[in-house]
Every structure is written in structure tokens, then in C-alpha cells.
Design an enzyme around this catalytic site. Structure first.
Site, mmCIF file in Angstrom:
data_model
loop_
_atom_site.group_PDB
_atom_site.id
_atom_site.type_symbol
_atom_site.label_atom_id
_atom_site.label_comp_id
_atom_site.label_asym_id
_atom_site.label_seq_id
_atom_site.Cartn_x
_atom_site.Cartn_y
_atom_site.Cartn_z
ATOM 1 N N GLY A 1 -4.212 -4.549 5.953
ATOM 2 C CA GLY A 1 -3.126 -4.322 6.909
ATOM 3 C C GLY A 1 -3.353 -3.042 7.675
ATOM 4 C CG ASP B 1 -7.898 2.225 0.696
ATOM 5 O OD1 ASP B 1 -9.062 2.665 0.793
ATOM 6 O OD2 ASP B 1 -7.291 1.666 1.637
ATOM 7 C CG ASN C 1 -8.295 4.928 3.883
ATOM 8 O OD1 ASN C 1 -7.221 4.976 3.290
ATOM 9 N ND2 ASN C 1 -8.629 3.916 4.644
ATOM 10 C CG ASP D 1 -10.634 -1.231 4.907
ATOM 11 O OD1 ASP D 1 -10.973 -1.692 6.002
ATOM 12 O OD2 ASP D 1 -9.519 -0.700 4.731
ATOM 13 C CE LYS E 1 -4.820 -0.039 0.382
ATOM 14 N NZ LYS E 1 -5.485 -0.897 1.391
ATOM 15 C CG LEU E 2 -1.412 3.637 -6.745
ATOM 16 C CD1 LEU E 2 -1.587 4.324 -8.105
ATOM 17 C CD2 LEU E 2 0.041 3.673 -6.300
ATOM 18 C CE LYS E 3 -4.104 3.596 2.256
ATOM 19 N NZ LYS E 3 -5.369 3.116 2.845
ATOM 20 C CB SER F 1 -0.883 -0.035 1.253
ATOM 21 O OG SER F 1 -1.626 1.148 1.370
ATOM 22 C CE LYS G 1 -7.393 -2.619 6.735
ATOM 23 N NZ LYS G 1 -7.687 -1.170 6.714
ATOM 24 C CD GLU H 1 -8.866 -1.018 0.519
ATOM 25 O OE1 GLU H 1 -7.939 -1.324 -0.273
ATOM 26 O OE2 GLU H 1 -8.735 -1.080 1.762
HETATM 27 O O1 SMG Z 1 -0.405 -2.415 6.657
HETATM 28 O O2 SMG Z 1 0.530 -2.018 4.752
HETATM 29 C C1 SMG Z 1 -0.260 -1.753 5.616
HETATM 30 C C2 SMG Z 1 -1.141 -0.549 5.417
HETATM 31 C C3 SMG Z 1 -2.263 -0.901 4.517
HETATM 32 O O3 SMG Z 1 -3.328 0.890 3.429
HETATM 33 C C4 SMG Z 1 -3.283 0.204 4.404
HETATM 34 N N1 SMG Z 1 -4.137 0.342 5.426
HETATM 35 O O4 SMG Z 1 -7.376 1.553 4.674
HETATM 36 O O5 SMG Z 1 -6.429 -0.234 4.090
HETATM 37 C C5 SMG Z 1 -6.399 0.836 4.681
HETATM 38 C C6 SMG Z 1 -5.165 1.330 5.400
HETATM 39 C C7 SMG Z 1 -5.456 1.794 6.764
HETATM 40 C C8 SMG Z 1 -4.285 2.264 7.524
HETATM 41 S S1 SMG Z 1 -4.769 3.123 8.927
HETATM 42 C C9 SMG Z 1 -3.425 3.111 9.945
HETATM 43 MG MG MG Z 2 -8.458 0.454 3.173
#
Ligand code: SMG
Ligand code: MG
Length: 370
Positions: free
Chosen positions: A292, A190, A192, A240, A163-165, A137, A264, A215
């Protein structure tokens, strides 16, 4: 059966190798609560809580989780006496919510129980593979050049999916550039929960980029608008934040809110509920993958065991220790050249935090006895 007689709570802080920026903020350290349970028989087990310092990803946060564990979960566990790990949920079900705190305790209880039986968590959960394909990510970067450089490094390391935020203002442009720079790499995004249904044009512009999934584009607790969005785009929506239980998974798949689920264990209240989410998705033919929360080696071991279940057919956010930390708490998890990682095979979680690393990273600890 397992009888917990003492619990050690510990807040650790590990510097991240690079700050991790998402649509809800930036983190440059990983601050996690670890639990160590001690049993009447002299055994022990470890659990890691995936909550963050602030209630941004979810309503839980470290100080609240600490209090929930200390004031409610542990007293209930002590009062219960000997239990099966599967019975923990019933003992704590009177406590509404707090899935991450509950999940951390369940992980520790499972670890202790399985260690005493000499059985691995992976085998207990029903793992069908001993290595799992891994993704990575990538946080919101300062510039597209920096993004492409970061992605290059991960692609060279062998990650099987990137995965690109994204967030408003960092979406179609950088994702298109990344797609052009890496035409063959499985990519996903993703958000969020940073968008609204009125942002449909953004998703229509992402739709031709051959993304594996988008996502959590919309509200963190929404299912109905995600279903509306999924009807309008071809790219699969993955949920998610919106999936907090097996019941949510069922509702989302039946409503058509998503076609893929990010599982998760912490978000859904523990490894056992995570397995139930997996089962719901498998029954309905929906692929799942392991999310993750920048876990240390303790939580990472649990994620890898979960990711070895049959329905986890897509690469997870189960990256190697060096993607997060210069030094992990456990022996580092290492990515194979083929982009897979080994599922721990030892008893319980199969890993143990290093006492020196624990001492060096602990900022707070407390011991509770029955
Ligand atoms: O554990 O590599 C990892 C991070 C993966 O992007 C990731 N997590 O929304 O999926 C998600 C984010 C939440 C991170 S919040 C600390
Ligand atoms: Mg996510």
C-alpha cells in the site's frame, strides 16, 4: 479500443488520521495526483499516482510525476490515437523510468476501457475471490506504550496481520515487546532499506520472534546482499523497493534474495506489470501480497482488485479507509469483522470519487486536450 481525448490532472491533499512515520520520514497528509481521462466516446476513467511529495520511498515524487504525465505521457497517448489498454506500455516505453506516473495513466485508461465494457477490474485481472484478507502497517511510534496501544486497536478491529515499521534504534526492543504483548498475532517488520549487511546482529535478534517476514531490510535497489542475508536467517525476507518489474522478481527469486514479494502496482509501472510479477512468483512458488501507499479510495479499489488474484495468499497493506482518513474521496472501504474487505465488483475500478470531496481536497488542477 480506447481513444483518450482529454486528461484532467489534479493534486489532492487529505489529512491522515495520525501521522505515518517510516525510516525515511513522517507524513501527516496524503498528497496524491489523480488523473481523469475522457474518451472519444464520452466515457471516462480514474487513476491514482502513488508517488509522494518527496523522493524518499523512490526517486519519483509528485511534481516530477505531474511533469512526466503532462509533458511526455499524455502527448504520446494523444498521438497514438485509439489503443488497447495493453498497448499503452508500448506507446510510452520510450520514456525511461517513471513507473508511478505510467501506472497512474494505465489505471485511468483501464478504468475507462472496462467501464465502457461493463466489466470489473478484478474480473479483467483474473480475480478468484470477492473478499481479501487485510493487514495493517503501523508507523514508528514515539514510545513502546504508544505502539502497543496502536497495535491493540488494529487487532481489535480484526486485521489479520500487523506490520511494524523499524529503523536503527527502533527494532529489536519494540518488536520484542509487541511479540510478547500479542503472541498470537501474525507480525512482520518493514525497514524501508534502513539497514546494511553489517547490521546482521539485528536480524539475528529478530529471527526467533516468529515474524512472517522482514520487508526490505537492505538497499532499495539491492538483490545480492539480500540474498546473503536470507542465507543467514530463517525468517523470510520480503522485497518491496527492490522489485521494480517482473524481471526483477525473477532475478530476486532465482538469486534467493527473498522468499516473498510485496507487489505495488505503482512501483512496477502498472497493474499489468503487477500481474506479471504475480505470475513470476506463482511459477516459482513464492507467495505475494498487495502493498500500500496510503492510497485514497481510487487507488485502494485497484489494490483490492489486484489482491484478489490467486497468488496473493498473504494479507496485504489494504487497510480500511478509516485507518487513513476521517473522510475518503470515495465511499469508505470498510473492514469486515473477519478482517477481510470486499473487492469492488462494479465496472472498472468500481468506485468514483465524490465531487464535493474532490473540490474540497484539490490544491492544483490542469486540463489537457488532444
Ligand atoms: O498503505 O497502509 C498503507 C501503507 C503501507 O507501509 C506501507 N507502505 O514500504 O510498504 C511500505 C510503505 C511505504 C509508504 S511510503 C508513503
Ligand atoms: Mg515496504
Amino acid at each position: 479500443m480506447i481513444e483518450v481525448r482529454a486528461v484532467e490532472l489534479r493534486l489532492v491533499s487529505l489529512p491522515l488520521v495520525r501521522p505515518f512515520r517510516t525510516s525515511f520520514g513522517e507524513e501527516s497528509t496524503k498528497d496524491a495526483i489523480l488523473l481523469r481521462v475522457e474518451t472519444a466516446e464520452g466515457g471516462h476513467g480514474w487513476g491514482e499516482c502513488v508517488a509522494s511529495p518527496t523522493p524518499r520511498y523512490s526517486s519519483e515524487f509528485n511534481d516530477a510525476a505531474w511533469l512526466t504525465v503532462r509533458e511526455y505521457l499524455i502527448p504520446s497517448l494523444f498521438r497514438a490515437g485509439p489503443i488497447e489498454p495493453g498497448g499503452l506500455a508500448a506507446v510510452t516505453s520510450w520514456i525511461r523510468g517513471h513507473p508511478m506516473a505510467k501506472a497512474a495513466l494505465e489505471m485511468a485508461v483501464l478504468d475507462a476501457d472496462l467501464r465502457s465494457e461493463g466489466r470489473s477490474l478484478a474480473s479483467f485481472l483474473g480475480a478468484v475471490r470477492d473478499r481479501v484478507p487485510c493487514g495493517v502497517s503501523v508507523g514508528i511510534a514515539g514510545t513502546v506504550e504508544a505502539l502497543v496501544e496502536e497495535v491493540s486497536g488494529y487487532v481489535e478491529a480484526g486485521y489479520r496481520r500487523v506490520k511494524l515499521k523499524i529503523e536503527p534504534g527502533w527494532d529489536v526492543g519494540p518488536v520484542t515487546t509487541a511479540r510478547e504483548a500479542f503472541p498470537e498475532v501474525p507480525l512482520s517488520v518493514d525497514a524501508n532499506a534502513a539497514y546494511r549487511l553489517s547490521d546482521l546482529p539485528v536480524f539475528e535478534a529478530l529471527d526467533p520472534l516468529d515474524l512472517m517476514m522482514i520487508e526490505q531490510p537492505l538497499g532499495h535497489d539491492d538483490l545480492v546482499e539480500h540474498a546473503e542475508l536470507q542465507r543467514r536467517i530463517d525468517t523470510p525476507v520480503c522485497l518491496d523497493e527492490s522489485i521494480r518489474s517482473a524481471a526483477d522478481a525473477r532475478a530476486a527469486l532465482e538469486l534467493g534474495s527473498c522468499r516473498i514479494i510485496n507487489i505495488k502496482q505503482g512501483r512496477v509501472g502498472g497493474l499489468l506489470e503487477a500481474r506479471r510479477v504475480h505470475d513470476v512468483a506463482v511459477d516459482r512458488g513464492a507467495p505475494v501480497w498487495c502493498g500500500g501507499m496510503l492510497e485514497t479510495g481510487v487507488g485502494r479499489a485497484a489494490n483490492l482488485a489486484l489482491a484478489a488474484l490467486p497468488g496473493f495468499t498473504l494479507p496485504g497493506d489494504t487497510s480500511a479507509s478509516d485507518r487513513y482518513f476521517a473522510e475518503d474521496l470515495t465511499e469508505p472501504f470498510v473492514l469486515g469483522d473477519d478482517g477481510t474487505m470486499a473487492v469492488p465488483q462494479g465496472s472498472g475500478l468500481g468506485v468514483e470519487p465524490d465531487p464535493h470531496r474532490l473540490a474540497a481536497t484539490t490544491i492544483r488542477s490542469e486540463r489537457l486536450e488532444a
